[in-house]
Design an enzyme around this catalytic site. Structure first.
Site, PDB file in Angstrom:
ATOM      1  N   HIS A  92      -7.009  27.000   8.997  1.00  0.00           N
ATOM      2  CA  HIS A  92      -6.394  27.146   7.667  1.00  0.00           C
ATOM      3  C   HIS A  92      -6.369  25.815   6.914  1.00  0.00           C
ATOM      4  O   HIS A  92      -5.379  25.468   6.266  1.00  0.00           O
ATOM      5  CB  HIS A  92      -4.978  27.711   7.782  1.00  0.00           C
ATOM      6  CG  HIS A  92      -4.947  29.160   8.146  1.00  0.00           C
ATOM      7  ND1 HIS A  92      -5.396  30.154   7.310  1.00  0.00           N
ATOM      8  CD2 HIS A  92      -4.518  29.786   9.274  1.00  0.00           C
ATOM      9  CE1 HIS A  92      -5.253  31.327   7.900  1.00  0.00           C
ATOM     10  NE2 HIS A  92      -4.739  31.135   9.091  1.00  0.00           N
ATOM     11  N   ASP A 148      -3.303  27.735  14.274  1.00  0.00           N
ATOM     12  CA  ASP A 148      -3.587  29.158  14.433  1.00  0.00           C
ATOM     13  C   ASP A 148      -4.910  29.514  13.762  1.00  0.00           C
ATOM     14  O   ASP A 148      -5.385  28.811  12.884  1.00  0.00           O
ATOM     15  CB  ASP A 148      -2.458  30.008  13.828  1.00  0.00           C
ATOM     16  CG  ASP A 148      -2.277  29.753  12.337  1.00  0.00           C
ATOM     17  OD1 ASP A 148      -2.303  28.571  11.946  1.00  0.00           O
ATOM     18  OD2 ASP A 148      -2.116  30.718  11.574  1.00  0.00           O
ATOM     19  N   GLU A 149      -5.503  30.635  14.211  1.00  0.00           N
ATOM     20  CA  GLU A 149      -6.705  31.203  13.611  1.00  0.00           C
ATOM     21  C   GLU A 149      -7.770  30.131  13.366  1.00  0.00           C
ATOM     22  O   GLU A 149      -8.250  29.948  12.242  1.00  0.00           O
ATOM     23  CB  GLU A 149      -6.348  31.929  12.318  1.00  0.00           C
ATOM     24  CG  GLU A 149      -5.411  33.109  12.569  1.00  0.00           C
ATOM     25  CD  GLU A 149      -5.069  33.888  11.304  1.00  0.00           C
ATOM     26  OE1 GLU A 149      -5.264  33.348  10.205  1.00  0.00           O
ATOM     27  OE2 GLU A 149      -4.602  35.038  11.434  1.00  0.00           O
ATOM     28  N   VAL A 150      -8.156  29.451  14.418  1.00  0.00           N
ATOM     29  CA  VAL A 150      -9.170  28.393  14.315  1.00  0.00           C
ATOM     30  C   VAL A 150     -10.537  29.066  14.393  1.00  0.00           C
ATOM     31  O   VAL A 150     -11.230  29.023  15.413  1.00  0.00           O
ATOM     32  CB  VAL A 150      -8.990  27.339  15.424  1.00  0.00           C
ATOM     33  CG1 VAL A 150      -9.902  26.147  15.177  1.00  0.00           C
ATOM     34  CG2 VAL A 150      -7.542  26.870  15.480  1.00  0.00           C
TER      35      VAL A 150
END
Length: 550
Positions: A92, A148-150
């Site tokens: 992100h 998160d959400e890499v």
């Protein structure tokens, strides 16, 4: 009902990207947070933080000033709310890597979402961001560093070369960057404890996680917003983290911003069920097994996405969830307490769009949301009912229609296979990110179709025509970032248009104009932007919806 909570800390997440509140509004809402049972804030600044020096270009045009940050912290202190700032340091990172000056630090050149962990300059960049945030938060005891959400980790050229070496893996690469960032925080201020989202950790081997050194540096936050949370699975995951050496764990739920990228009003019943299950998770382990819970309230799914529920629209959901956590359940007494605190006559659990007016800060915005949502709902229902026969005939012939895919019923149900099972794939997935594409005419043959999540967007015509979700392996598609191809009608988020809370004058003026074009001038507050013709019809193709003034 026990009347007690297993969560020592109850933090409200303020996601400031997209629709940051004015400081004056925060001065009104913080006392309500405290009265509802919150004792902390997780503030995700993104581009609203007043970065200085070489990082100044990260600022949004209407970012908070340093004096405003200090005022926010002062207001939080007056209401006994601990502030935990959040700085994204891995995934992100669009608000940073979209800039030409930092584009060379992307993991994959085409996607600005993930930082390249191999570049020394990457760690220097996030270190400088952390230093500036901590400097304006001198009393911070914890700092959330995201992670998160890499997406696309391991797909960059440097990562591919590194992964060719024996015993290297994407999990090891992820842990290495987490450890470097956490060590940077500790070196800058030893008293600060880094927190991380845990969604990159559950599938890692236990021995690898334990030997990485990460458990001694960070506290993981287990996030799950679903109404059918796997209680037993979460308990087993907590036990695994304990064995790996994590001293403290956190839970994270959601009160808004998790059930649809263009949702206007949060589904209260869904979020209440989720919190009931988190209470079950906390009660299934040792006492104080979870340090606290973060009630997340995302403002948009990523930097380029459309807005989901605004903060005022999520207040009733937040109030119900906080009181449920405090009281250990939700019954008529708790419901009455929430109604009293918010000044509303009746809290709508199953149909929040019909929420009555209240007296809490921002209740006028919620009233506007519900008014327009109800109007759109009845109007679209009438439109679909009136056009059902010709539309069904066109779908049967395979003619492209805005918002409907082959095999899709007019009610918006998912297409099914011959066996009757759904053939759609998840639109947003943290484990296997999907890419979205849209076409203005026709539709290439592709195997997975899906409409958007919320009823507003599902039943609303699409300016770009056909819409599908495809896997990265799907060929022949024009691949886009997750929601960049999306073109929704502006009236899906009427509260943002009113300008009561938004900081940007250009945004407020433009928003008022859009709502006036949709015929909604009567719903706007008085002011210089509330001038112009009324009764115009909406502008998207095929629209025959009545206007708000009718």
């Amino acid at each position: 009902m026990s009347g007690s909570t297993p969560f020592q800390m109850r933090l409200v997440h303020l996601d400031l990207k997209g629709a940051p509140p004015k400081v004056s509004y925060l001065s009104e809402i913080f006392p309500l947070f405290r009265a509802l049972g919150a004792n902390g804030l997780l503030i995700e600044y993104e581009d609203m933080f007043p970065y200085e020096g070489p990082l100044r270009l990260l600022r949004a045009k209407y970012a908070y000033s340093p004096s405003e940050i200090k005022e926010i912290l002062h207001l939080a202190g007056l209401n006994e709310l601990e502030v935990i700032p959040l700085v994204q340091t891995f995934g992100h990172m669009e608000f940073v890597l979209k800039h030409t000056a930092f584009a060379h630090l992307r993991e994959v050149g085409s996607f600005p979402c993930t930082l390249n962990p191999h570049e020394a300059e990457s760690l220097a960049l996030v270190g400088a961001m952390i230093d500036q945030v901590l400097e304006l938060h001198p009393g911070a005891q914890r700092l959330h560093v995201g992670c998160d959400e890499v997406y696309y980790l391991g797909e960059g050229e440097a990562s591919r070369r590194w992964l060719q070496q024996e015993q290297n893996s994407t999990g090891k690469l992820c842990l290495s960057h987490m450890r470097a960032v956490a060590s940077r925080v500790k070196a800058r201020r030893p008293s600060v404890t880094p927190l991380v989202w845990d969604d990159m950790l559950p599938d890692l081997p236990e021995d690898q996680l334990a030997a990485s050194g990460v458990p001694q540096l960070v506290e993981p936050v287990l996030w799950d917003y679903t109404a059918d949370l796997d209680v037993h699975g979460k308990v087993l995951l907590m036990q695994k983290y304990r064995r790996c050496g994590f001293p403290r764990l956190w839970a994270a739920s959601a009160f808004k911003g998790a059930t649809g990228p263009s949702q206007a009003v949060p589904p209260v019943e869904h979020h209440l069920r989720n919190h009931v299950q988190w209470l079950q998770v906390a009660g299934s382990g040792p006492t104080d097994s979870l340090q606290g819970i973060i009630l997340t309230g995302w403002q948009r799914y990523d930097h380029y996405s459309v807005l989901c529920e605004l903060l005022p629209a999520g207040v009733p959901s937040l109030a119900a969830c906080l009181q449920l956590l405090l009281r250990g359940g939700f019954d008529e007494d708790v419901k009455a307490k929430v109604e009293n605190l918010l000044g509303i006559s009746s809290l709508e659990i199953t149909d929040p769009v019909r929420e009555g007016a209240g007296s809490f800060p921002g209740s006028n915005i919620l009233a506007l949301v519900t008014q327009v949502s109800l109007h759109l709902r009845s109007s679209v229902d009438a439109l679909l009912e009136g056009n059902s026969r010709p539309t069904a005939a066109l779908v049967a012939r395979g003619t492209p229609l805005c918002g409907f895919a082959p095999g899709m019923s007019l009610a918006g149900s998912a297409p099914t296979t011959a066996s009757g099972s759904s053939s759609t794939r998840s639109w947003f997935s943290t484990s296997s990110p999907q890419r979205s594409a849209s076409w203005r005419s026709g539709a290439p043959s592709c195997r997975s179709w899906r409409l958007p999540c919320s009823w507003l967007s599902t039943r609303m015509p699409w300016r770009s025509g056909w819409r599908k979700t495809c896997t990265p392996a799907c060929s022949g598609c024009k691949l886009c970032c997750r929601t960049s191809a999306r073109c929704l009608p502006p009236r899906c988020h009427p509260p943002a248009l009113a300008g009561t809370l938004l900081r940007t004058p250009e945004g407020r003026a433009h928003a008022r104009g859009l709502l006036l074009e949709a015929g909604g001038g009567s719903a706007l507050p008085n002011g210089p932007g509330n001038r112009g013709p009324r009764g115009r019809r909406a502008l998207w193709p095929g629209s025959v919806l009545p206007t708000l003034s009718s």
